[in-house]
Design an enzyme around this catalytic site. Structure first.
Site, PDB file in Angstrom:
ATOM      1  N   GLU A   1      44.283 -40.672 -47.904  1.00  0.00           N
ATOM      2  CA  GLU A   1      44.997 -39.391 -47.998  1.00  0.00           C
ATOM      3  C   GLU A   1      46.512 -39.597 -48.078  1.00  0.00           C
ATOM      4  O   GLU A   1      47.221 -38.797 -48.689  1.00  0.00           O
ATOM      5  CB  GLU A   1      44.647 -38.487 -46.820  1.00  0.00           C
ATOM      6  CG  GLU A   1      43.222 -37.955 -46.840  1.00  0.00           C
ATOM      7  CD  GLU A   1      42.204 -38.914 -46.230  1.00  0.00           C
ATOM      8  OE1 GLU A   1      42.586 -40.032 -45.842  1.00  0.00           O
ATOM      9  OE2 GLU A   1      41.017 -38.534 -46.141  1.00  0.00           O
TER      10      GLU A   1
ATOM     11  N   LYS B   1      35.692 -24.113 -42.896  1.00  0.00           N
ATOM     12  CA  LYS B   1      34.569 -24.296 -43.803  1.00  0.00           C
ATOM     13  C   LYS B   1      33.860 -22.968 -44.093  1.00  0.00           C
ATOM     14  O   LYS B   1      33.439 -22.710 -45.231  1.00  0.00           O
ATOM     15  CB  LYS B   1      33.581 -25.312 -43.208  1.00  0.00           C
ATOM     16  CG  LYS B   1      32.676 -25.929 -44.274  1.00  0.00           C
ATOM     17  CD  LYS B   1      31.960 -27.167 -43.767  1.00  0.00           C
ATOM     18  CE  LYS B   1      31.007 -27.709 -44.820  1.00  0.00           C
ATOM     19  NZ  LYS B   1      30.303 -28.911 -44.368  1.00  0.00           N
TER      20      LYS B   1
ATOM     21  N   PHE C   1      33.291 -32.202 -34.347  1.00  0.00           N
ATOM     22  CA  PHE C   1      33.413 -33.412 -35.159  1.00  0.00           C
ATOM     23  C   PHE C   1      34.496 -33.226 -36.227  1.00  0.00           C
ATOM     24  O   PHE C   1      34.499 -32.248 -36.962  1.00  0.00           O
ATOM     25  CB  PHE C   1      32.065 -33.740 -35.825  1.00  0.00           C
ATOM     26  CG  PHE C   1      32.156 -34.952 -36.718  1.00  0.00           C
ATOM     27  CD1 PHE C   1      32.438 -36.203 -36.185  1.00  0.00           C
ATOM     28  CD2 PHE C   1      31.997 -34.842 -38.092  1.00  0.00           C
ATOM     29  CE1 PHE C   1      32.555 -37.320 -37.008  1.00  0.00           C
ATOM     30  CE2 PHE C   1      32.104 -35.953 -38.915  1.00  0.00           C
ATOM     31  CZ  PHE C   1      32.391 -37.192 -38.370  1.00  0.00           C
ATOM     32  N   GLN C   2      35.411 -34.152 -36.285  1.00  0.00           N
ATOM     33  CA  GLN C   2      36.542 -34.140 -37.219  1.00  0.00           C
ATOM     34  C   GLN C   2      37.409 -32.891 -37.090  1.00  0.00           C
ATOM     35  O   GLN C   2      37.993 -32.433 -38.069  1.00  0.00           O
ATOM     36  CB  GLN C   2      36.068 -34.345 -38.663  1.00  0.00           C
ATOM     37  CG  GLN C   2      35.503 -35.752 -38.871  1.00  0.00           C
ATOM     38  CD  GLN C   2      35.352 -36.141 -40.329  1.00  0.00           C
ATOM     39  OE1 GLN C   2      35.097 -35.291 -41.183  1.00  0.00           O
ATOM     40  NE2 GLN C   2      35.490 -37.428 -40.625  1.00  0.00           N
TER      41      GLN C   2
ATOM     42  N   MET D   1      64.764 -56.219 -45.110  1.00  0.00           N
ATOM     43  CA  MET D   1      65.868 -55.445 -44.528  1.00  0.00           C
ATOM     44  C   MET D   1      65.945 -55.664 -43.021  1.00  0.00           C
ATOM     45  O   MET D   1      67.037 -55.823 -42.465  1.00  0.00           O
ATOM     46  CB  MET D   1      65.695 -53.958 -44.860  1.00  0.00           C
ATOM     47  CG  MET D   1      66.875 -53.099 -44.463  1.00  0.00           C
ATOM     48  SD  MET D   1      68.433 -53.624 -45.229  1.00  0.00           S
ATOM     49  CE  MET D   1      68.440 -52.609 -46.717  1.00  0.00           C
TER      50      MET D   1
END
Lengths: 578, 196
Positions: free
Chosen positions: A68, A180, A130-131, A493
């Site tokens: 993602e 959902k 869940f999630q 760096m």
């Protein structure tokens, strides 16, 4: 919005509405907003939207990334080169949290995004399902606006509002979280674009008094200096800026984010500002009498020590975001306006002028910088290959016409210094947040946004491995980016700072790297690796002229430092040349 | 606690009252408070209420130990929030303000002479509830006033003390409704900063 008022809206619109699921409505809304490309990654809570997408692949081009974070950076790259709003999809929980770095990056670099995340069923909200994660809460400090949709009726309203907010005024990221059940349920869909929100006024009304005050200072100035920020690119004020600078004879310097607003070969362009910027504009910031900042926010990497920053100068700050005015540097004249509008007004009231001897002072500084740094950096005769010479060659070979996408670190500063931009909106980098791993996915997005243009991704060996999985996206979708790894087997760096400020205690900055060519081969992306200076030209030519994606690894000098440098906490005029 | 207190640097602490008009929307409290959290500014008191305009909420936020300059920066960032209609900063002289405090004391302390009763009467407080085992006293005033009564009741066995956030109305003649109307009528999506 209360449920009664939204139902009233539904009733009014009912004749023109059609019955669809929330998921299909999301896609219809995106089409209404002229979205062509979506970067995303499916998962449980966003599956209904992906199911609807299956029937929309002829209208919406969805690019499946490998993570993602890749999706959100790609959407950023797309937005930065097109000025359009970048769109990405992710599922709930880890999908949503993986977007956060990119959203934060977009927020600090004013990049318009609409991120759509799936969320668990509304009856499960707050239950640690869940999630489930509270992405609205998590993203609140790093979004311009966010909203959780729990009923399909809210979808058109939320998306219309989201697009309007993301890409008006000072742009920024918007996150819309859709449960959902809201995706699954049917409702009477109709769409109305958002054009006004009573609590949101993105375009300030220009105060003509501020313009005449600014003109008074500019007309009297002997040593004016203009600082060009990304606001000029966002407002598409490049022409107005240059016309104004030419009329008033004002030297122009650019911030990192403002690069490519002014072609580097413009006679009044005097270079790049800040910690690793050019010598002239940094030193002259503390010598100018009028400092005109356009669409920039005086970031600490530009100003160095604020107590010793341009104290002698009258400061004119042209800025659309009122919260930026007087935040870091007190403005003598604040012009709270869109850069284009302000410059259009300003040019009318400024006198034609030239400041030849003042401009020559910058050119004298250029000569010093050339003699002390650039000459050997771009044309070394011994030792390992230098990042500086590679970037100079790429700049020459592309004539500065390619889109340059950079990651974060030494290579970014070198590329920003040595690439002579000659095409507008051609600089894509992570400025404010300094996100390693930004480059590879952002380059994919840039190429999707400007498929006709050459897109060059310049990455260090460290940052490359942060989003290396996106090689899979490049392979699957055959995105023709040219990837350059400047490999010094160091987090360069950090190593440079360790060398200069921590007695060369190289704490965890040396990398044992994998065989990048073998990895590239695994992803079906042709590659080359060079270690000898003699091979550089031929390799670059082959790489630049190849079709499709191609990777070039250049092994560079291990301990090259980027100079000039304004050490942290020092004044811009104390810039070190070595 | 009182208005004349000094901060750790020995400077006199000024109260700033922020009055923030917003759309009535879930999550806004969080959006507003994180602006203070980011700068490590402690909120002294916060009150959210409806206004005379339907659908518009007012946050009244009191902060201390910050400079005027810092407050201005914070207020600008609050104004940037999409659902914020307007945000204003006031110092104590610019507003009429009150807080309410409730004190729970054991009923038996009233039975030992009239000392408490006199105290309540003299401090302009009132008795809200009398129960068999405790009495609730209510006092409205500035923080220093309610704190004063707190100090006086403490030796007698204060069972519970609670004070509300400050609520304030500005001394200006501006009407909330007129302000909102101005926002709605603002030419398209443009607004002059002077309007705030």
């Amino acid at each position: 919005m209360s449920s009664t008022s939204s139902l009233e809206v539904e009733k009014k619109k009912s004749p023109a509405s059609e019955r669809v699921t929330g998921s299909e409505a999301v896609l219809k809304c995106l089409l209404e907003e002229n979205v062509e490309v979506i970067f995303g990654y499916p998962g449980g809570a966003i599956m209904p939207i992906y199911d609807a997408l299956y029937s929309y692949t002829d209208k919406l081009n969805h690019i499946l990334t490998r993570h993602e974070q890749g999706a959100v950076h790609a959407a950023q790259g797309f937005a930065r080169v097109t000025g359009k709003t970048g769109v990405c999809f992710a599922t709930s929980g880890p999908g949503a949290t993986n977007l956060i770095t990119g959203i934060a990056d977009a927020q600090i670099d004013s990049t318009p995004l609409v991120c759509i995340t799936g969320q668990v069923f509304s009856h499960l909200l707050g239950t640690d399902a869940f999630q489930e994660t509270d992405v609205v809460g998590i993203s609140m400090p790093v979004t311009k606006w966010n909203y959780q949709v729990t009923r399909p009726e809210e979808i058109p309203y939320a998306i219309a509002k989201g697009f309007y907010i993301a890409n008006s005024g000072r742009p920024g990221p918007v996150l819309i979280d859709i449960t959902k059940d809201a995706q699954l349920k049917e409702f009477d869909y109709s769409y109305e674009k958002c054009e006004k929100i009573r609590s949101y006024h993105p375009y300030p009304i220009l105060d003509e008094k501020s313009i005449s005050d600014a003109a008074d200072l500019i007309n009297k100035a002997q040593k004016p200096l203009m600082l060009v920020g990304q606001g000029v690119l966002i407002a598409e004020a490049q022409k107005e800026l240059i016309a104004f600078a030419e009329k008033a004879g004002i030297p122009m310097a650019s911030t990192l984010m403002g690069l490519s607003a002014v072609p580097n070969n413009h006679p009044l362009y005097v270079g790049y500002l800040g910690m690793h910027g050019n010598y002239g504009p940094n030193v002259k910031t503390n010598e100018c009498d009028v400092l005109i900042a356009v669409g920039m926010r005086f970031d600490d990497r530009v100003t160095g020590n604020l107590d010793k920053y341009a104290k002698q100068a009258k400061v004119i700050h042209i800025e659309i975001d009122p919260a930026e005015i007087d935040k870091n540097v007190k403005a003598d004249v604040a012009v709270n306006a869109d850069a284009k509008e302000a410059l259009q007004s300003l040019i009318k009231v400024t006198k034609e002028n030239q400041h030849k001897s003042w401009l020559k002072e910058f050119r004298d500084c250029d000569e010093i910088e050339f003699e002390k740094i650039i000459k050997t950096a771009t044309n070394p005769t011994s030792g390992g290959i230098l990042m500086t010479e590679v970037m100079k060659k790429i700049s020459d070979k592309t004539k500065g016409k390619a889109i340059l996408v950079t990651d974060v670190g030494q290579h970014q500063m070198v590329a920003s210094r040595y690439y002579a931009f000659d095409d507008t909106k051609s600089n894509v980098t992570s400025g404010g947040l300094g996100t390693m791993g930004f480059c590879l996915p952002a380059a994919m997005g840039a190429k999707m946004g400007q498929p006709e243009k050459q897109v060059i991704a310049v990455i260090g060996d460290g940052g490359f491995q942060m989003t290396i999985q996106e090689l899979g996206t490049i392979f699957q979708s055959q995105i023709g980016v040219k990837i350059l790894i400047l490999n010094n087997n160091f987090l360069g760096m950090v190593r440079q700072w360790q060398e200069l400020f921590h007695d060369k205690r190289y704490s965890f900055t040396e990398l044992t790297n994998p065989n990048f060519q073998l990895i590239s081969q695994g992803y079906g992306i042709p590659s080359q690796k060079i270690e000898e200076r003699a091979d550089l030209d031929a390799a670059l030519d082959q790489w630049l002229n190849s079709d499709g994606p191609q990777l070039l690894e250049v092994v560079v000098e291990k301990e090259e430092n980027v100079f000039p440098m304004v050490p942290a906490g020092a004044s811009v005029s104390d810039i070190r040349l070595g | 606690m009182s208005n004349s207190i000094n901060n750790i640097h020995g400077d006199k602490v000024r109260d700033f009252t922020l009055s923030v008009l917003t759309e009535d929307r879930a999550g806004l409290l969080n959006q507003i408070t994180i602006i203070f959290t980011r700068r490590k500014i402690n909120i002294d008191s916060l009150n959210v209420s409806t206004t005379e305009v339907p659908g518009v909420s007012r946050f009244t936020i009191v902060i201390q130990s910050v400079s005027k300059d810092q407050v201005e920066k914070v207020v600008k960032q609050i104004r940037k929030l999409v659902d914020v209609l307007g945000a204003f900063v006031y110092e104590d002289d610019d507003v009429y303000y009150q807080e309410i405090a409730l004190y729970k004391v054991p009923t038996d302390v009233f039975l030992n002479g009239n000392k408490i009763e006199t105290l309540v009467r003299n401090s302009g407080a009132r008795i809200l509830v009398i129960e068999k085992d405790h009495i609730i006293i209510e006092k409205t005033g500035h923080k220093s006033d309610t704190h004063d009564l707190y100090d006086k009741l403490m030796p007698h066995g204060l069972l519970e003390f609670v004070r509300s956030g400050r609520i304030a109305v500005s001394k200006s003649k501006r009407k909330t409704e007129a302000f909102i109307q101005q926002l709605e009528e603002a030419k398209s999506n443009r607004l002059s900063i002077k309007d705030f």
